[in-house]
Design a protein around this motif. Structure first.
Motif, PDB file in Angstrom:
ATOM      1  N   PRO A   1     -64.916-100.491   6.917  1.00  0.00           N
ATOM      2  CA  PRO A   1     -63.834 -99.820   6.175  1.00  0.00           C
ATOM      3  C   PRO A   1     -62.550-100.644   6.166  1.00  0.00           C
ATOM      4  CG  PRO A   1     -64.924 -98.284   7.673  1.00  0.00           C
ATOM      5  CD  PRO A   1     -65.444 -99.652   8.018  1.00  0.00           C
ATOM      6  N   ASP A   2     -61.831-100.586   5.040  1.00  0.00           N
ATOM      7  CA  ASP A   2     -60.570-101.333   4.937  1.00  0.00           C
ATOM      8  C   ASP A   2     -59.353-100.438   5.163  1.00  0.00           C
ATOM      9  OD1 ASP A   2     -60.414 -99.825   2.649  1.00  0.00           O
ATOM     10  OD2 ASP A   2     -60.541-101.512   1.253  1.00  0.00           O
ATOM     11  N   GLY A   3     -59.594 -99.175   5.475  1.00  0.00           N
ATOM     12  CA  GLY A   3     -58.497 -98.264   5.791  1.00  0.00           C
ATOM     13  C   GLY A   3     -57.821 -97.632   4.596  1.00  0.00           C
ATOM     14  N   THR A   4     -58.302 -97.904   3.371  1.00  0.00           N
ATOM     15  CA  THR A   4     -57.674 -97.340   2.172  1.00  0.00           C
ATOM     16  C   THR A   4     -58.346 -96.028   1.776  1.00  0.00           C
ATOM     17  OG1 THR A   4     -59.163 -98.521   0.657  1.00  0.00           O
ATOM     18  CG2 THR A   4     -57.144 -99.662   1.340  1.00  0.00           C
ATOM     19  N   ASP A   5     -57.607 -95.203   1.033  1.00  0.00           N
ATOM     20  CA  ASP A   5     -58.171 -93.961   0.509  1.00  0.00           C
ATOM     21  C   ASP A   5     -59.257 -94.259  -0.528  1.00  0.00           C
ATOM     22  OD1 ASP A   5     -56.621 -92.344   2.098  1.00  0.00           O
ATOM     23  OD2 ASP A   5     -55.034 -92.089   0.603  1.00  0.00           O
ATOM     24  N   LEU A   6     -59.082 -95.369  -1.268  1.00  0.00           N
ATOM     25  CA  LEU A   6     -60.088 -95.712  -2.281  1.00  0.00           C
ATOM     26  C   LEU A   6     -61.428 -96.001  -1.629  1.00  0.00           C
ATOM     27  CD1 LEU A   6     -60.833 -96.170  -5.196  1.00  0.00           C
ATOM     28  CD2 LEU A   6     -60.009 -98.526  -5.002  1.00  0.00           C
ATOM     29  N   TYR A   7     -61.424 -96.641  -0.468  1.00  0.00           N
ATOM     30  CA  TYR A   7     -62.675 -96.895   0.261  1.00  0.00           C
ATOM     31  C   TYR A   7     -63.396 -95.563   0.521  1.00  0.00           C
ATOM     32  CZ  TYR A   7     -65.914 -98.879   3.677  1.00  0.00           C
ATOM     33  OH  TYR A   7     -67.067 -99.279   4.339  1.00  0.00           O
ATOM     34  N   LYS A   8     -62.633 -94.548   0.950  1.00  0.00           N
ATOM     35  CA  LYS A   8     -63.200 -93.230   1.223  1.00  0.00           C
ATOM     36  C   LYS A   8     -63.774 -92.596  -0.041  1.00  0.00           C
ATOM     37  CE  LYS A   8     -62.288 -91.970   5.629  1.00  0.00           C
ATOM     38  NZ  LYS A   8     -63.276 -91.332   6.520  1.00  0.00           N
ATOM     39  N   TRP A   9     -63.056 -92.767  -1.150  1.00  0.00           N
ATOM     40  CA  TRP A   9     -63.521 -92.189  -2.411  1.00  0.00           C
ATOM     41  C   TRP A   9     -64.831 -92.831  -2.875  1.00  0.00           C
ATOM     42  CZ3 TRP A   9     -62.620 -88.040  -5.313  1.00  0.00           C
ATOM     43  CH2 TRP A   9     -61.489 -87.280  -5.042  1.00  0.00           C
ATOM     44  N   VAL A  10     -64.944 -94.137  -2.717  1.00  0.00           N
ATOM     45  CA  VAL A  10     -66.189 -94.798  -3.113  1.00  0.00           C
ATOM     46  C   VAL A  10     -67.329 -94.358  -2.183  1.00  0.00           C
ATOM     47  CG1 VAL A  10     -67.346 -97.016  -3.410  1.00  0.00           C
ATOM     48  CG2 VAL A  10     -64.969 -96.757  -4.123  1.00  0.00           C
ATOM     49  N   GLN A  11     -67.029 -94.212  -0.901  1.00  0.00           N
ATOM     50  CA  GLN A  11     -68.023 -93.670   0.023  1.00  0.00           C
ATOM     51  C   GLN A  11     -68.480 -92.292  -0.438  1.00  0.00           C
ATOM     52  OE1 GLN A  11     -66.056 -93.851   3.953  1.00  0.00           O
ATOM     53  NE2 GLN A  11     -67.794 -95.080   4.643  1.00  0.00           N
ATOM     54  N   PHE A  12     -67.533 -91.465  -0.839  1.00  0.00           N
ATOM     55  CA  PHE A  12     -67.843 -90.113  -1.312  1.00  0.00           C
ATOM     56  C   PHE A  12     -68.744 -90.156  -2.546  1.00  0.00           C
ATOM     57  CE2 PHE A  12     -66.772 -86.540  -4.135  1.00  0.00           C
ATOM     58  CZ  PHE A  12     -67.079 -85.462  -3.312  1.00  0.00           C
ATOM     59  N   LEU A  13     -68.418 -91.031  -3.486  1.00  0.00           N
ATOM     60  CA  LEU A  13     -69.219 -91.125  -4.716  1.00  0.00           C
ATOM     61  C   LEU A  13     -70.644 -91.594  -4.436  1.00  0.00           C
ATOM     62  CD1 LEU A  13     -66.588 -92.696  -7.142  1.00  0.00           C
ATOM     63  CD2 LEU A  13     -67.417 -90.339  -7.126  1.00  0.00           C
ATOM     64  N   LYS A  14     -70.811 -92.419  -3.404  1.00  0.00           N
ATOM     65  CA  LYS A  14     -72.135 -92.956  -3.075  1.00  0.00           C
ATOM     66  C   LYS A  14     -72.942 -92.041  -2.143  1.00  0.00           C
ATOM     67  CE  LYS A  14     -72.521 -97.375  -2.311  1.00  0.00           C
ATOM     68  NZ  LYS A  14     -72.375 -98.725  -1.768  1.00  0.00           N
ATOM     69  N   ALA A  15     -72.278 -91.051  -1.547  1.00  0.00           N
ATOM     70  CA  ALA A  15     -72.936 -90.186  -0.559  1.00  0.00           C
ATOM     71  C   ALA A  15     -74.006 -89.308  -1.211  1.00  0.00           C
ATOM     72  CB  ALA A  15     -71.904 -89.324   0.151  1.00  0.00           C
ATOM     73  N   GLU A  16     -74.996 -88.921  -0.402  1.00  0.00           N
ATOM     74  CA  GLU A  16     -76.093 -88.094  -0.921  1.00  0.00           C
ATOM     75  C   GLU A  16     -76.433 -86.908  -0.026  1.00  0.00           C
ATOM     76  OE1 GLU A  16     -79.468 -90.492  -1.796  1.00  0.00           O
ATOM     77  OE2 GLU A  16     -78.426 -91.724  -3.296  1.00  0.00           O
ATOM     78  N   THR A  17     -76.093 -86.964   1.256  1.00  0.00           N
ATOM     79  CA  THR A  17     -76.456 -85.881   2.173  1.00  0.00           C
ATOM     80  C   THR A  17     -75.228 -85.073   2.569  1.00  0.00           C
ATOM     81  OG1 THR A  17     -76.144 -87.185   4.203  1.00  0.00           O
ATOM     82  CG2 THR A  17     -78.285 -87.353   3.096  1.00  0.00           C
ATOM     83  N   LYS A  18     -75.471 -83.826   3.011  1.00  0.00           N
ATOM     84  CA  LYS A  18     -74.390 -82.949   3.435  1.00  0.00           C
ATOM     85  C   LYS A  18     -73.626 -83.560   4.601  1.00  0.00           C
ATOM     86  CE  LYS A  18     -73.496 -78.247   5.064  1.00  0.00           C
ATOM     87  NZ  LYS A  18     -74.088 -76.941   5.445  1.00  0.00           N
ATOM     88  N   GLU A  19     -74.363 -84.176   5.529  1.00  0.00           N
ATOM     89  CA  GLU A  19     -73.732 -84.787   6.705  1.00  0.00           C
ATOM     90  C   GLU A  19     -72.783 -85.913   6.290  1.00  0.00           C
ATOM     91  OE1 GLU A  19     -76.962 -84.232   6.342  1.00  0.00           O
ATOM     92  OE2 GLU A  19     -77.179 -82.536   7.755  1.00  0.00           O
ATOM     93  N   GLU A  20     -73.216 -86.724   5.327  1.00  0.00           N
ATOM     94  CA  GLU A  20     -72.361 -87.821   4.841  1.00  0.00           C
ATOM     95  C   GLU A  20     -71.087 -87.270   4.222  1.00  0.00           C
ATOM     96  OE1 GLU A  20     -74.862 -91.587   3.338  1.00  0.00           O
ATOM     97  OE2 GLU A  20     -75.427 -89.733   2.338  1.00  0.00           O
TER      98      GLU A  20
END
Length: 293
Positions: free
Chosen positions: A179-198
């Protein structure tokens, strides 16, 4: 539902908090400075019947607060209106590879700019037009950065020609593992996520991402929305399958054609060698043709 499927993504962007947080992350502005959001018709106007129709995924205008200035007197009405900067934004999400994506994104931003060109409109009053492109494939080979920002600049000295247009390209597969510490990193993680836990781990402590997840959960429980989402997924699956089959068919046809051409070229080369040897032995053209045929 997977949030990167365009149907689900557009539904999530209907939530003002989620949209505000996403724009803040991409444009690197304080979300509290986004004072108003106006949603616009995504079907852009056609000037001529023959003109190509442009249908955007998400089209909005935001009113962004200007940095405050020190004043010795109360602001006038005109100054009150000038407190905000209006920006028109197109957000596109593309899952399947498109070689001409850059040209398409330029076309969309240009259309937004052209639509502002009323007869009495001053050029200096044009709203800044921004294209945000979320791509689920690697597109820009010259960099490994997952987020790049583009403007129109002079070739040698890189001086910005105008700030009226701007493009952001976010390539989801290029998201680094660290992670680079940015909010955008989190948003891309969110878009790529598939499970409830993620999802639950990613949105924790981020109000705007929590709003996005709540919106995703709401539409996931809506039967009509699920049917529309499933239909969209099937369309994407059918398109990708069609493209893969065409690629494989073209590859196989190319190999078969290559083999036939290779055999013909091999026979021609072998015949040339034999003709040279027979002529060296003093054979006539009639004798050589008889042997070849």
């Amino acid at each position: 539902m997977r949030p990167k499927v365009d149907f689900a993504f557009k539904e999530i962007m209907m939530d003002d908090d989620a949209l505000k947080g996403f724009l803040s992350a991409v444009l690197n502005i304080n979300p509290e400075h986004i004072r108003r959001i106006f949603r616009k018709n995504t079907n852009m106007q056609k000037v001529h019947k023959e003109e190509k129709q442009a249908i955007l995924d998400v089209r909005i205008v935001i009113a962004q607060a200007k940095p405050p200035k020190k004043r010795k007197r109360p602001m006038s009405e005109e100054e009150q209106e000038e407190k905000f900067i209006l920006k028109e934004i197109d957000i596109e999400i593309q899952l399947s590879y498109m070689a001409a994506w850059a040209d398409r994104s330029v076309f969309y931003v240009a259309k937004m700019l052209v639509e502002q060109g009323e007869i009495d409109q001053k050029y200096s009053n044009f709203k800044k037009c921004i294209g945000i492109n979320l791509l689920d494939f690697n597109y820009i080979d010259q960099t490994e950065k997952f987020h790049t920002v583009w403007h129109i600049r002079e070739d040698s000295e890189h001086i910005k020609y105008t700030d009226t247009v701007e493009w952001h390209v976010v390539e989801l597969p290029k998201l680094p593992s660290i992670p680079d510490g940015t909010d955008l990193y989190k948003w891309v993680q969110f878009l790529k996520a598939e499970t409830k836990e993620e999802f639950e781990m990613i949105v924790q402590g981020n109000h705007y991402l929590e709003s996005a997840l709540k919106r995703l959960e709401v539409i996931s429980q809506d039967e009509q929305k699920r049917l529309e989402y499933t239909a969209r997924q099937k369309t994407l699956y059918d398109y990708n399958t069609f493209m893969e089959e065409n690629y494989d068919r073209g590859y196989d046809d190319g190999r078969a054609e290559g083999k036939q051409e290779g055999k013909a070229e091999g026979k021609q080369e072998r015949d040339s060698e034999l003709i040279a040897k027979w002529r060296a032995k003093g054979m006539t053209d009639e004798e050589i043709n008889a042997l070849l045929n």
